[in-house]
Design a protein around this motif. Structure first.
Motif, short mmCIF file in Angstrom:
data_model
loop_
_atom_site.label_atom_id
_atom_site.label_comp_id
_atom_site.label_asym_id
_atom_site.label_seq_id
_atom_site.Cartn_x
_atom_site.Cartn_y
_atom_site.Cartn_z
N UNK A 229 0.83 -1.20 0.00
CA UNK A 229 0.00 0.00 0.00
C UNK A 229 0.86 1.24 0.00
N UNK A 230 0.26 2.34 -0.36
CA UNK A 230 0.95 3.63 -0.37
C UNK A 230 -0.08 4.72 -0.12
N UNK A 231 0.37 5.80 0.51
CA UNK A 231 -0.54 6.91 0.79
C UNK A 231 0.24 8.22 0.77
N UNK A 232 -0.50 9.30 0.53
CA UNK A 232 0.09 10.63 0.50
C UNK A 232 -0.87 11.60 1.17
N UNK A 233 -0.36 12.39 2.12
CA UNK A 233 -1.15 13.39 2.84
C UNK A 233 -0.62 14.79 2.53
N UNK A 234 -1.56 15.72 2.44
CA UNK A 234 -1.17 17.10 2.12
C UNK A 234 -2.08 18.06 2.88
N UNK A 235 -1.47 19.14 3.36
CA UNK A 235 -2.21 20.18 4.07
C UNK A 235 -1.44 21.48 3.94
N UNK A 236 -2.15 22.60 3.77
CA UNK A 236 -1.45 23.89 3.71
C UNK A 236 -2.29 24.95 4.40
N UNK A 251 2.58 31.26 5.73
CA UNK A 251 2.69 30.08 4.87
C UNK A 251 2.86 28.83 5.72
N UNK A 252 2.17 27.78 5.34
CA UNK A 252 2.24 26.54 6.08
C UNK A 252 1.93 25.39 5.12
N UNK A 253 2.69 24.32 5.25
CA UNK A 253 2.43 23.16 4.41
C UNK A 253 2.93 21.90 5.11
N UNK A 254 2.16 20.84 4.97
CA UNK A 254 2.52 19.56 5.56
C UNK A 254 2.32 18.48 4.51
N UNK A 255 3.35 17.66 4.34
CA UNK A 255 3.30 16.59 3.34
C UNK A 255 3.75 15.29 3.99
#
Length: 624
Positions: A229-236, A251-255
């Protein structure tokens, strides 16, 4: 030729006498217990791991176990009679097998095959109920399956969540974390975790510290089918509100990215599990301080939001090898890397105090499990790990502390580092006999720590409030003016003003300027320690009565840096159910040893708890 009546009677009597002689030992001796074991497979003969099997006797009493990585299950210490089995697993239809006969002193082998479920998904909820087992205290928690899925994906957030669940610990130490039985563990990524146990058996002699606040983590084994399995999360920042202490939305970002793969190397003999992930967070630090305008030297508000990126990368691989029917070998390797730049800023701390930090960790673990017999197992564990963390200040300027206004100058961490190399060897034997579950083991550890900490080698100037003469708008002494109270920022302002005018240090101080304190550290910033320690323990969980369990234990520890040979730590705990005998039945849980992982043959079970308990009173005392 017909036989006479007397001949037939003699023949019958001889037959009865023979049967009486043969069956007499069984008829007049106490019947023994039996067992049920087998393997759960699917329609393609693939092994089904973590399937739940429930066995129910004629009185309705239930026991539950789960299959290990070889798809095997086993119920021990079953009274002779007829039983019903119910097998359930995610993605398969429920299978029921009735009238399974258990004979005294014999093991019934029952291999079952599950059918793939077409439309519905079966979810098994583990309701542990109440028991007098030593590791079933009320504040204990076991997290697996969906409970693990609900936890944060970010490794740091996951660690914080588990520590919050563990609650406060004794003293100033953080909750003790063990991974697959090894101490000084680092919480692995969520995808690699099979199960988490929190606050188990606080008085056990196996524990180095009191059990409250303990976090035990068991990692995922491989399987006989390929899974991945694989997953990707993103938030800004567009998905978040503005920080109330900032003038604008920063500015804010989470990966986050992670991938996992497990499968067979040699079918039914060897398997692997692989995990890879990377988390990046461009969070921010908000500075709210009062400084002096560089031109006018007048107080001015300083509000700034600075992005503080941090990146965490992890990699782990695990292999499980079934050497033979009695020996299983598990090996794993983990690598973690962390970096953040800048850090050390925010609040009153200005950007000049920033420094950067990075660390990495390597861990190698080997575990060998030997099944001596159906009631006894022996396990040997070896761990080798290396951890390094470094910090480097962006500038070598002295620090400037203007109380209640700002922290400026340079960060006083210098060029710091901390390196820890650890080796740990464990061995224990556990066995079940009668109403006792015994465990005897020992541990040998060595740690070498090398620390370089040039903290405050550049010096720190501190400005605090005090008193000084009254000054006019041109910073001249007011004739006949009284001495007034001045703030720390005013003292710092007067220092700059009078230094600019070329006044001496004594003159500056007479006018209310000058630092109130200067501190600086010196000497050799490097320190090292080499410590070896050994611990031995013996623990017994004694089911004295169906509603009373007593758990005495003794632990001994010694180390090379403390010259004391009398470090004995006796402990005893108890669990008593005053309401034993209630009509309402609570199914007891699986009785596998907590040390057995899914890649190993299950440890011998502890004596089964009473089940119908509604209330359990626990207590204990010990030396830690």
């Amino acid at each position: 030729m017909s036989r006479s009546p007397i001949s037939r009677i003699l023949t019958t009597l001889a037959t009865c006498a023979f049967l009486l002689v043969v069956l007499a030992p069984n008829g007049f001796s106490q019947p023994g217990t039996g067992a049920i074991k087998g393997t759960i497979t699917d329609q393609l003969d693939g092994l089904v791991v973590n399937a739940t099997i429930v066995v129910k006797d004629a009185k309705g009493t239930e026991r539950t176990v789960t299959t290990n990585s070889s798809g095997a299950y086993e119920f021990r210490s079953l009274a002779p009679g007829n039983y019903a089995l119910k097998v359930s697993a995610t993605g398969f239809t429920v299978l029921e097998e009735k009238k399974v006969v258990v004979k005294p002193g014999a093991t019934t082998t029952l291999d079952l095959q599950l059918s793939i479920e077409a439309l519905e998904q079966s979810v098994t909820v583990d309701n542990k109920g109440i028991s007098t087992d030593s590791d079933r205290n009320g504040d204990a928690m076991v997290l697996r399956g969906r409970e693990l899925e609900a936890l944060p994906d970010d490794p740091d957030a996951l660690t914080a969540a588990l520590q919050a669940m563990a609650g406060p610990t004794q003293g100033d130490n953080a909750p003790q974390v063990t991974v697959d039985g090894f101490s000084n563990g680092k919480v692995p990524p969520k995808e690699a975790i099979r199960e988490v146990r929190i606050n188990q058996n606080p008085y056990s002699a196996e524990n180095e510290y009191p059990g409250w606040g303990g976090i035990e983590i068991y990692t995922q084994p491989g399987s006989d089918k390929f899974h991945g399995g694989a997953s990707f999360n993103f938030n800004d920042e567009s998905l978040n509100s503005r920080n109330p202490f900032a003038t604008r939305r920063a500015p804010y970002q989470q990966r986050g990215f992670n991938a996992n793969l497990s499968g067979p190397v040699v079918k039914k003999r060897a398997s692997f599990a692989f995990n890879l992930g990377r988390y990046g967070s461009e969070s921010n630090a908000v500075i709210n301080a009062t400084v002096l305008d560089p031109v006018t030297l007048k107080p001015a508000l300083f509000n700034q939001t600075i992005v503080t990126p941090n990146v965490s990368t992890y990699f782990s691989i695990r292999g499980d090898l079934k050497v033979n029917k009695k020996h299983t070998l598990v090996g794993s390797f983990q690598y973690n890397k962390y970096s953040q730049n800048p850090q050390g800023i925010g609040g009153f701390s200005l950007p000049s105090r920033a420094y950067r930090g990075n660390g990495n960790n390597y861990t190698l673990q080997l575990t060998e499990t030997a099944v001596i017999n159906e009631k006894t197992i022996n396990e040997t564990r070896l761990q080798v790990s290396s951890y390094t963390y470094r910090q480097l200040a962006n500038t070598t300027l002295p620090a400037l502390n203007v109380a209640d206004s700002f922290f400026g100058g340079g960060a006083q961490v210098g060029s710091a580092s901390n390196q820890q190399d650890r080796v740990e060897l464990q061995n224990f034997t556990s066995w079940s006999t009668g109403h006792h579950f015994l465990k005897i083991g020992g541990r040998l550890r060595n740690v070498q720590i090398k620390s370089i900490s040039p903290s405050n080698f550049g010096g720190t100037y501190t400005f605090a409030g005090g008193t000084g003469p009254s000054l006019d708008a041109n910073d001249q002494i007011v004739p006949g003016g009284a001495t007034i109270a001045i703030s720390s920022l005013e003292r710092y302002r007067r220092t700059l003003v009078f230094q600019k005018q070329g006044l001496s240090a004594a003159q500056v101080r007479s006018l209310g300027g000058g630092a109130t304190q200067f501190s600086i550290a010196g000497g050799n910033p490097e320190a090292g320690v080499n410590q070896s320690d050994i611990s031995l323990y013996a623990q017994d969980d004694w089911k004295l009565r169906p509603n009373l369990t007593i758990s005495p234990g003794l632990r001994y520890e010694n180390q090379n840096n403390i010259h004391s040979n009398l470090n004995f730590a006796p402990r005893i705990g108890f669990a008593w159910s005053p309401l034993f005998g209630s009509k309402k039945k609570t199914p007891p849980p699986a009785t596998a040893s907590k040390d057995a992982t899914a890649a190993k043959t299950a440890a011998p079970p502890k004596p089964a708890g009473p089940g119908p308990s509604k209330t359990v009173v626990r207590g204990g005392i010990g030396v830690f």
